[in-house]
Design an enzyme around this catalytic site. Sequence first.
Site, PDB file in Angstrom:
ATOM      1  N   THR A 149       0.826  -1.205   0.000  1.00 30.88           N
ATOM      2  CA  THR A 149       0.000   0.000   0.000  1.00 30.88           C
ATOM      3  C   THR A 149       0.860   1.254   0.000  1.00 30.88           C
ATOM      4  O   THR A 149       0.601   2.200  -0.744  1.00 30.88           O
ATOM      5  CB  THR A 149      -0.943  -0.010   1.220  1.00 30.88           C
ATOM      6  OG1 THR A 149      -1.801  -1.149   1.137  1.00 30.88           O
ATOM      7  CG2 THR A 149      -1.782   1.261   1.260  1.00 30.88           C
TER       8      THR A 149
ATOM      9  N   THR B  84       1.719   0.172  13.633  1.00 26.64           N
ATOM     10  CA  THR B  84       1.827  -0.832  12.572  1.00 26.64           C
ATOM     11  C   THR B  84       1.767  -0.159  11.201  1.00 26.64           C
ATOM     12  O   THR B  84       1.472  -0.809  10.206  1.00 26.64           O
ATOM     13  CB  THR B  84       0.695  -1.873  12.685  1.00 26.64           C
ATOM     14  OG1 THR B  84      -0.575  -1.196  12.670  1.00 26.64           O
ATOM     15  CG2 THR B  84       0.818  -2.679  13.962  1.00 26.64           C
TER      16      THR B  84
ATOM     17  N   ARG C 172       3.999   3.175   9.711  1.00 27.30           N
ATOM     18  CA  ARG C 172       5.322   3.484   9.178  1.00 27.30           C
ATOM     19  C   ARG C 172       6.214   3.964  10.321  1.00 27.30           C
ATOM     20  O   ARG C 172       5.777   4.715  11.201  1.00 27.30           O
ATOM     21  CB  ARG C 172       5.241   4.569   8.088  1.00 27.30           C
ATOM     22  CG  ARG C 172       4.732   4.066   6.748  1.00 27.30           C
ATOM     23  CD  ARG C 172       5.723   3.141   6.092  1.00 27.30           C
ATOM     24  NE  ARG C 172       5.308   2.667   4.775  1.00 27.30           N
ATOM     25  CZ  ARG C 172       4.632   1.537   4.548  1.00 27.30           C
ATOM     26  NH1 ARG C 172       4.270   0.786   5.571  1.00 27.30           N
ATOM     27  NH2 ARG C 172       4.333   1.174   3.322  1.00 27.30           N
TER      28      ARG C 172
ATOM     29  N   ASP D 129       5.762  -2.352  15.046  1.00 25.80           N
ATOM     30  CA  ASP D 129       5.985  -3.318  13.966  1.00 25.80           C
ATOM     31  C   ASP D 129       6.822  -2.725  12.851  1.00 25.80           C
ATOM     32  O   ASP D 129       7.170  -3.425  11.914  1.00 25.80           O
ATOM     33  CB  ASP D 129       4.635  -3.787  13.409  1.00 25.80           C
ATOM     34  CG  ASP D 129       4.777  -4.880  12.361  1.00 25.80           C
ATOM     35  OD1 ASP D 129       5.391  -5.924  12.667  1.00 25.80           O
ATOM     36  OD2 ASP D 129       4.286  -4.688  11.225  1.00 25.80           O
TER      37      ASP D 129
ATOM     38  N   GLU E 289      14.662  -0.190   7.623  1.00 23.52           N
ATOM     39  CA  GLU E 289      14.335  -1.587   7.874  1.00 23.52           C
ATOM     40  C   GLU E 289      15.228  -2.481   7.021  1.00 23.52           C
ATOM     41  O   GLU E 289      15.253  -2.310   5.812  1.00 23.52           O
ATOM     42  CB  GLU E 289      12.861  -1.854   7.562  1.00 23.52           C
ATOM     43  CG  GLU E 289      11.932  -1.123   8.515  1.00 23.52           C
ATOM     44  CD  GLU E 289      10.455  -1.272   8.195  1.00 23.52           C
ATOM     45  OE1 GLU E 289       9.629  -1.034   9.083  1.00 23.52           O
ATOM     46  OE2 GLU E 289      10.126  -1.617   7.031  1.00 23.52           O
TER      47      GLU E 289
ATOM     48  N   HIS F 109       7.971  -5.870  10.985  1.00 23.51           N
ATOM     49  CA  HIS F 109       7.111  -5.413   9.887  1.00 23.51           C
ATOM     50  C   HIS F 109       6.324  -6.576   9.278  1.00 23.51           C
ATOM     51  O   HIS F 109       6.332  -6.793   8.061  1.00 23.51           O
ATOM     52  CB  HIS F 109       7.933  -4.709   8.806  1.00 23.51           C
ATOM     53  CG  HIS F 109       7.105  -3.782   7.955  1.00 23.51           C
ATOM     54  ND1 HIS F 109       7.608  -2.640   7.388  1.00 23.51           N
ATOM     55  CD2 HIS F 109       5.793  -3.831   7.575  1.00 23.51           C
ATOM     56  CE1 HIS F 109       6.663  -2.020   6.680  1.00 23.51           C
ATOM     57  NE2 HIS F 109       5.552  -2.736   6.788  1.00 23.51           N
ATOM     58  N   VAL F 110       5.629  -7.304  10.141  1.00 23.46           N
ATOM     59  CA  VAL F 110       4.859  -8.467   9.692  1.00 23.46           C
ATOM     60  C   VAL F 110       3.371  -8.342   9.984  1.00 23.46           C
ATOM     61  O   VAL F 110       2.623  -9.302   9.797  1.00 23.46           O
ATOM     62  CB  VAL F 110       5.405  -9.774  10.320  1.00 23.46           C
ATOM     63  CG1 VAL F 110       6.769 -10.122   9.752  1.00 23.46           C
ATOM     64  CG2 VAL F 110       5.454  -9.679  11.848  1.00 23.46           C
ATOM     65  N   ALA F 111       2.910  -7.165  10.426  1.00 22.94           N
ATOM     66  CA  ALA F 111       1.480  -7.011  10.703  1.00 22.94           C
ATOM     67  C   ALA F 111       0.645  -7.319   9.461  1.00 22.94           C
ATOM     68  O   ALA F 111      -0.482  -7.819   9.566  1.00 22.94           O
ATOM     69  CB  ALA F 111       1.187  -5.605  11.201  1.00 22.94           C
TER      70      ALA F 111
END
Length: 319
Positions: A74, A231, A233, A257, A262, A284-286
């Site tokens: 997104t 969750t 940025r 998250d 990253e 960053h797995v949400a």
Amino acid sequence: MHRIVFLDRDTVAPAVTIRRPSFPHEWVEYGRTQADEVIGRAADATIIINNKVDLRAETLARLPQLQLIAIAATGTDCVDKQAAADRGIPTVNIRGYAKATVPEHSFALLLALARSIVPYRQEVLAGEWQKAGQFCFFSNPIVDLSGKRLGLVGAGVLGNQVAEIARAFGMEVVLYDPAAKPGQAGIVSLDELIETSDVISLHCPLTNETRGMLDLAAFRRMKRRPIIINTARGGLIVEEDLEVALDEGLVSAAGLDVTLPEPPPLDSAFMRLARRSNVICTPHVAWASTEAQQALVDQLIDNIENFVAGNPTNVVAPD
């Protein structure tokens, strides 16, 4: 014939099946691509699939065949969308695929923090229950969500889905969104949200307006020592300021998250935060449930096919 180059296939789990577009094409994919490798790998590409690789104006100027940038996510802050638009190259993204997975992850973080699940688990493993010598012990705070005020920054699909879950827990929900209509029910100012919320959860894009929105000045206005959930940025929170806020008791806990960059450097504020008992950090797995990833790649190929058919979908306007 279109030449499609996927710059960072490893950002989607290997078990997820990506169907190939129905039109004639050449498909090339790379697990990872550094910014200085883009031109060498995509010089003849007509379509680039990208998730997190930086595509700036100077790079786009050296991709003369490029017709479409298809983002497998997104968020589109990795692309200079104005530079792309100036060259007649639309940027398309993925929408709506994470309406279950991100809210569920957000609430998993919130519940774990509110009830001190992680520190209690660690203490059970360390033998603290036996040392207590009774049926339970009380080394960490436990609070109910029912009756608490949840402030959501971002009143889009994800923010509203989190709101629905929160109301089922008996929480009062308020939202702030600069794009919301004045007087819309449940919409408050950012100042009111910051000053009156027991939980603050971020569900907005990273823009010039939102970058660093939770800094020390904001934390010092938080009257209820809220739990912070991010969750969205990493750049929305000044992580060094969050360290100070936790030290000073301005906020009670945090679930993160995302961060910038990253992955984070080992000596970063994010990694220091991750070592605290009242902070939970995930990589960053949400967004990354199996179901959501499949929906993402299906929509990704739909976007590409629709563009080639002359009916582009999910086109993102320049910032």
